[in-house]
Motif scaffolding. Structure first.
Motif, mmCIF file in Angstrom:
data_model
loop_
_atom_site.group_PDB
_atom_site.id
_atom_site.type_symbol
_atom_site.label_atom_id
_atom_site.label_comp_id
_atom_site.label_asym_id
_atom_site.label_seq_id
_atom_site.Cartn_x
_atom_site.Cartn_y
_atom_site.Cartn_z
ATOM 1 N N ILE A 299 25.282 25.881 14.434
ATOM 2 C CA ILE A 299 25.925 26.540 12.762
ATOM 3 C C ILE A 299 27.337 25.265 12.944
ATOM 4 O O ILE A 299 27.409 25.635 11.789
ATOM 5 C CB ILE A 299 26.947 28.032 13.722
ATOM 6 N N GLY A 300 27.871 24.979 13.858
ATOM 7 C CA GLY A 300 28.306 23.767 13.872
ATOM 8 C C GLY A 300 27.690 23.071 12.759
ATOM 9 O O GLY A 300 29.313 22.778 12.126
ATOM 10 N N GLY A 301 26.672 21.995 13.624
ATOM 11 C CA GLY A 301 26.621 21.336 12.403
ATOM 12 C C GLY A 301 27.270 21.688 11.155
ATOM 13 O O GLY A 301 27.607 20.958 10.216
ATOM 14 N N LEU A 302 26.384 22.851 10.288
ATOM 15 C CA LEU A 302 26.422 23.020 9.280
ATOM 16 C C LEU A 302 28.216 23.115 8.714
ATOM 17 O O LEU A 302 28.031 22.893 7.568
ATOM 18 C CB LEU A 302 26.274 25.040 9.260
ATOM 19 N N VAL A 303 29.280 23.988 9.696
ATOM 20 C CA VAL A 303 30.374 23.647 9.495
ATOM 21 C C VAL A 303 30.615 22.789 9.217
ATOM 22 O O VAL A 303 31.572 21.635 7.991
ATOM 23 C CB VAL A 303 31.592 24.536 10.352
ATOM 24 N N THR A 304 30.905 21.577 10.124
ATOM 25 C CA THR A 304 30.797 20.353 9.962
ATOM 26 C C THR A 304 30.802 19.416 8.798
ATOM 27 O O THR A 304 31.140 18.731 7.476
ATOM 28 C CB THR A 304 30.317 19.666 11.001
ATOM 29 N N VAL A 305 29.452 19.698 7.564
ATOM 30 C CA VAL A 305 29.068 19.291 6.672
ATOM 31 C C VAL A 305 29.393 19.784 5.650
ATOM 32 O O VAL A 305 30.210 18.668 4.526
ATOM 33 C CB VAL A 305 27.127 18.934 6.723
ATOM 34 N N LEU A 306 29.755 20.928 5.627
ATOM 35 C CA LEU A 306 30.102 22.011 4.034
ATOM 36 C C LEU A 306 31.597 21.531 3.957
ATOM 37 O O LEU A 306 31.652 21.222 3.161
ATOM 38 C CB LEU A 306 29.897 23.287 4.703
ATOM 39 N N THR A 307 32.238 21.377 5.508
ATOM 40 C CA THR A 307 33.589 20.640 5.723
ATOM 41 C C THR A 307 33.842 19.229 5.166
ATOM 42 O O THR A 307 34.896 19.257 3.951
ATOM 43 C CB THR A 307 34.538 20.961 6.861
#
Length: 469
Positions: A299-307
């Motif tokens: 989940i953190g990887g997704l948040v990183t890229v979206l941010t």
């Protein structure tokens, strides 16, 4: 060997060089960069920018470099900024000045976008294969328990009896949706950015459509600016892996519960458990716990890229260097978790006796009584109240529904007569579930057949070659 130093009077500061370097993680794109380079070389030749002899030398050098990369004979150095810089150095070592011609008509911007799409499309098939293996392990276990009674739960409280195979297949269904999402993602990702240059395309007579076809893409990008700026395919891939991680976490949570002393539904094989350094008796479901824990990482990887993407102006920005490590990490994580989970599930022993004994506990047959009353013409609202009063009586008497006497049934409601006992067994409750998708042995067997057939199709998709070799 910098690819951009022509206008600079000096080299970059050491702090900039350390911050800028990406070759330590983007080196895994090397085989795909070389594949795209061969396609680009052919396009340059068709445009008259390489003669046939030069093209032959270029392709031979690229093949030789590919072998050297695969065997480890050629590796990046601390001086190489990124995978593209390292590979151009390798090509120049083999061809001299001829190697410099390959850079015509392309930029690192469209190169890296192409390489990452190729890499992810290739690895998505491998990921699909591993998802399929876990789904098959669950399906094989479900096939052994098509008629094994078990407690069905909501709010982690006993609700209604189910067959355990139905619960196992309930974990297969989200995995099938994950596979569907991967296939949908692949269709949107099968667009080639190569030929878009830095952002404006090229004044050279290149053929992006031919490049796309050679590299296994369905089409060439329709807008050169979007082609180099687009990282939707990265974010979407990370959404698929994050949601997959959530599904694996939910499965892991259930296994942790099933193997606890309080549940005791399942015993895990020694090969897929660990012990304690201080308590000799412990047998821990560490695989399930790690699957649960690593969902946060995905989940953190997704948040990183979206941010990272949310405020970027068109077209390419260096922030996009941060797009690769999250997807590499997601794939590496799942490559560890999925086989371990599949092995754990395929080797676990289900304690049928414990499940069967637990199935009726907690007044789980109450809904059967309410439905029985409905079939007798009692409105469900009233049937619900009557059944609730019967449960309250049992709670006071500390007995189960089937233990209530005929006289006690009559005191609860005139509608309750001894014939209600025909529905007060787990077997009757399960056999009554005959609608498609329900937990009766018949519908579960139908679901099992459909899932098995679906997984055969997914195996074909996962093993199909999408990126040319």
């Amino acid at each position: 060997m910098k690819l951009w130093g022509g206008r600079f009077a000096g080299g970059p500061a050491e702090a900039l060089a350390r911050l800028s370097v990406s070759v330590h993680f983007d080196w895994r794109l090397a085989p795909y960069d070389l594949l795209a380079s061969k396609a680009h070389a052919r396009v340059l030749a068709n445009a008259g920018l390489l003669d046939p002899e030069e093209l032959g030398e270029m392709l031979a050098a690229l093949d030789d470099l590919a072998i050297a990369v695969e065997t480890g004979q050629f590796r990046p150095t601390v001086e190489d900024e990124d995978v593209h810089t390292a590979l151009e150095r390798g090509l120049l070592e083999r061809l001299g000045t001829l190697g410099g011609k390959l850079r015509a008509g392309r930029s690192r911007n469209d190169q890296v976008a192409t390489d990452l799409r190729l890499y992810l499309r290739d690895h998505a098939r491998r990921l699909a294969g591993q998802i399929g293996e876990l789904a098959e392990a669950l399906t094989e276990q479900a096939a052994r328990h098509v008629d094994t009674p078990a407690p069905g739960m909501t709010h982690l409280q006993h609700a209604q009896p189910v067959v355990f195979g139905h619960q196992l297949l309930a974990h297969v269904q989200p995995l099938l949706r994950d596979l569907d999402r991967l296939r949908d993602w692949d269709a949107r990702t099968a667009v080639s950015p190569l030929g878009s240059g830095a952002l404006a395309g090229s004044s050279l007579p290149l053929d992006p459509v031919a490049v796309a076809k050679e590299l296994g893409f369905d089409s060439a990008a329709p807008n050169s600016m979007d082609a180099v700026a687009d990282r939707d395919f990265v974010a979407e891939f990370l959404f698929v892996t994050a949601l997959l991680g959530v599904h694996l976490s939910r499965l892991g949570e259930e296994v942790v519960l099933w193997t606890s002393q309080e549940f005791g539904w399942v015993v895990l094989d020694d090969a897929f458990t660990t012990g304690s350094s201080i308590m000799p008796q412990k047998k821990n479901a560490d695989i399930a716990e790690l699957a649960r824990g690593k969902a946060g990482r995905l989940i953190g990887g997704l948040v990183t890229v979206l941010t990272m993407l949310k405020g970027l102006p068109l077209a390419y920005d260096r922030d996009m260097q941060e797009d690769k490590e999250p997807v590499f990490d997601a794939l590496d994580t799942l490559e560890l978790v999925l086989p371990a989970l599949a092995g754990m599930i395929s080797t676990m022993t289900v304690r049928v006796d414990v499940l069967a004994a637990s199935a009726p506990i907690g007044f789980s047959l109450a809904t059967e009584v309410a439905d029985w009353l409905v079939r007798k013409g009692v409105p469900f609202r009233e049937a619900h109240e009557i059944t609730g009063q019967l449960v309250a009586l049992c709670a006071v008497r500390e007995c189960e529904l089937h233990e209530v006497s005929d006289d006690e049934l009559a005191t609860v409601s005139e509608h309750l007569d001894p014939s209600v006992r025909q529905v007060l067994s787990v077997r009757s409750a399960l056999s009554a579930r005959i609608t498609p998708g329900s937990t009766g042995p018949g519908p579960v067997a139908d679901q099992l057949a459909a899932v098995t057939e679906s997984l055969i199709g997914w195996h074909r998709w996962a093993t199909a070659t999408v990126v040319p070799r």
